[in-house]
Scaffold this motif. Structure first.
Motif, mmCIF file in Angstrom:
data_model
loop_
_atom_site.group_PDB
_atom_site.id
_atom_site.type_symbol
_atom_site.label_atom_id
_atom_site.label_comp_id
_atom_site.label_asym_id
_atom_site.label_seq_id
_atom_site.Cartn_x
_atom_site.Cartn_y
_atom_site.Cartn_z
ATOM 1 N N MET A 135 0.788 -1.298 -0.002
ATOM 2 C CA MET A 135 0.020 0.177 -0.021
ATOM 3 C C MET A 135 0.847 1.293 0.042
ATOM 4 N N HIS A 139 0.984 4.452 -2.626
ATOM 5 C CA HIS A 139 0.882 5.775 -2.091
ATOM 6 C C HIS A 139 1.914 6.797 -2.628
ATOM 7 N N VAL A 200 -4.875 6.148 -4.757
ATOM 8 C CA VAL A 200 -5.537 5.187 -4.018
ATOM 9 C C VAL A 200 -6.296 3.982 -4.506
ATOM 10 N N HIS A 201 -6.286 2.743 -3.903
ATOM 11 C CA HIS A 201 -6.821 1.711 -4.579
ATOM 12 C C HIS A 201 -8.299 1.839 -3.908
ATOM 13 N N THR A 202 -8.959 1.918 -2.830
ATOM 14 C CA THR A 202 -10.059 2.136 -2.204
ATOM 15 C C THR A 202 -10.676 0.920 -1.727
ATOM 16 N N THR A 225 -9.781 2.470 -8.404
ATOM 17 C CA THR A 225 -8.803 3.143 -8.123
ATOM 18 C C THR A 225 -8.989 4.669 -8.416
ATOM 19 N N ASP A 230 -6.853 10.601 -0.340
ATOM 20 C CA ASP A 230 -6.347 10.579 0.976
ATOM 21 C C ASP A 230 -5.951 9.522 1.207
ATOM 22 N N PRO A 231 -4.625 8.983 1.375
ATOM 23 C CA PRO A 231 -3.996 7.678 1.488
ATOM 24 C C PRO A 231 -4.604 7.194 3.073
ATOM 25 N N ARG A 233 -7.659 7.058 3.838
ATOM 26 C CA ARG A 233 -8.921 6.149 3.523
ATOM 27 C C ARG A 233 -8.337 4.692 2.893
ATOM 28 N N ASP A 234 -7.404 4.588 2.200
ATOM 29 C CA ASP A 234 -6.838 3.296 2.079
ATOM 30 C C ASP A 234 -6.464 2.677 3.056
ATOM 31 N N TYR A 265 3.833 -0.372 6.418
ATOM 32 C CA TYR A 265 3.717 0.614 5.717
ATOM 33 C C TYR A 265 4.559 1.757 5.858
ATOM 34 N N TRP A 280 -11.423 8.248 8.981
ATOM 35 C CA TRP A 280 -11.753 7.406 7.692
ATOM 36 C C TRP A 280 -12.255 6.082 7.969
#
Length: 333
Positions: A135, A139, A200-202, A225, A230-231, A233-234, A265, A280
């Protein structure tokens, strides 16, 4: 979809690769809630190649298949484990709908099988670390490099998402005080625009990962995607309780604790923000609740008469419990 998708795939690949292609071992896969995935072996010059075709009906298309292929290859070039894209096709004469073809990767995608595989191999912690690292690599990509057809968030993704969800709450859940309370909690704590908008993938959660005994092998389902998102959120989405599959003590996917995921991460360049992450996480839970309410409403008004859609409405109370646990003063971020 056409009556003979295997024949259509063989014809397409013959034209794409310039040599006669035969298709064998064709089967539909269980993976994919909205799109159809088909595994097969394509043989060219006596050389077999295991592939997967993902068929995207126009009714559920979030971006063109060429854009999805482009963002996947961009992520793969930056070290995110993604099945390599072989080809894309928008000509509906082959299988009836647009599709993309990828390399096949062995492993488990069904969440309960993932949990059993990792428990048996003792590799849950390694997988969690790899997941967080994947991830972070995503990002780290400049979102401007992604295809322009990939949807882009606005200046303030959190405020935009909250406004969209608040509209659904007002329409379908106005009489449920927990949802109103959660909305007020989110409004008071809006985090503002992300300091470093990201690609972001979401939906990078358990169920969209290919996992083996050795760990994470690939990330799937890139159709959601978003550029300039906002990272956090992922990061928050895969930690929601519904993605733990009854293993609630393990926050990430039912097999990983937060510390291990975040360590992967951060050590791969990601910047974890616990306050934005908590916001989030509450937002994602509220969003999921509105989705359940919309499914139930679609059954009740006759749009989609389906017992599964009807049963979704009964799960709204679970979301109320999750929201109360997340916004209570003593709650962990």
């Amino acid at each position: 979809m056409s009556a003979d998708p295997a024949r259509g795939l063989a014809d397409f690949l013959t034209g794409e690769l310039g040599d006669q292609v035969t298709v064998s071992d064709f089967r539909f896969l269980s993976a994919g809630a909205r799109r159809r995935n088909m595994a097969f072996t394509a043989t060219v010059d006596d050389t077999p190649r295991r592939l997967v075709a993902t068929v995207v009906p126009p009714a559920v298309e979030l971006m063109p298949v060429e854009a999805e292929a482009g963002v996947r290859e961009l992520a793969r070039a930056h070290g995110v484990p993604v099945p390599a894209v072989v080809a894309t096709c928008t000509d509906t004469s082959y299988v009836g709908e647009p599709f993309l073809i990828s390399e096949h990767i062995d492993g488990d995608t069904v969440p309960r099988r993932v949990l059993r595989t990792l428990a048996a191999a003792g590799t849950a912690e390694r997988t969690a670390y790899q997941w967080g690292a994947a991830m972070a690599r995503l990002h780290s990509i400049d979102p401007a490099q992604a295809p322009q057809a990939v949807p882009a968030a606005g200046h303030d993704p959190a405020a935009e998402h909250l406004a969209e969800v608040a509209a659904v709450v007002g329409r379908l859940l106005a009489g449920r005080p927990v949802f109103s309370l959660a909305l007020r909690w989110l409004e008071k704590r809006l985090p503002g625009p992300p300091p470093h908008p990201a690609l972001v993938h979401t939906d990078m959660r358990n169920g969209n990962l290919i996992v083996g005994a050795d760990g994470l092998r690939a990330v799937l389902d890139w159709e959601g995607t978003q550029r300039f998102g906002d990272p956090m959120r992922d990061v928050a989405w895969p930690a929601l309780r519904m993605w733990r599959f009854r293993e609630d003590a393990k926050e990430f996917g039912g097999f990983a604790d937060r510390d291990t995921f975040v360590r992967g991460y951060e050590e791969s360049g990601g910047a974890f923000d616990p306050d934005r992450y908590r916001w989030w996480k509450v937002m994602g839970t509220l969003y999921w609740g509105t989705g359940l309410a919309q499914q139930a409403a679609a059954h009740l008004d006759g749009t989609v008469r389906d017992i599964v859609m009807a049963a979704s409405g009964r799960r709204v109370s679970e979301i109320e419990w999750d929201l109360l646990m997340q916004i209570r003063p003593a709650a962990k971020a």
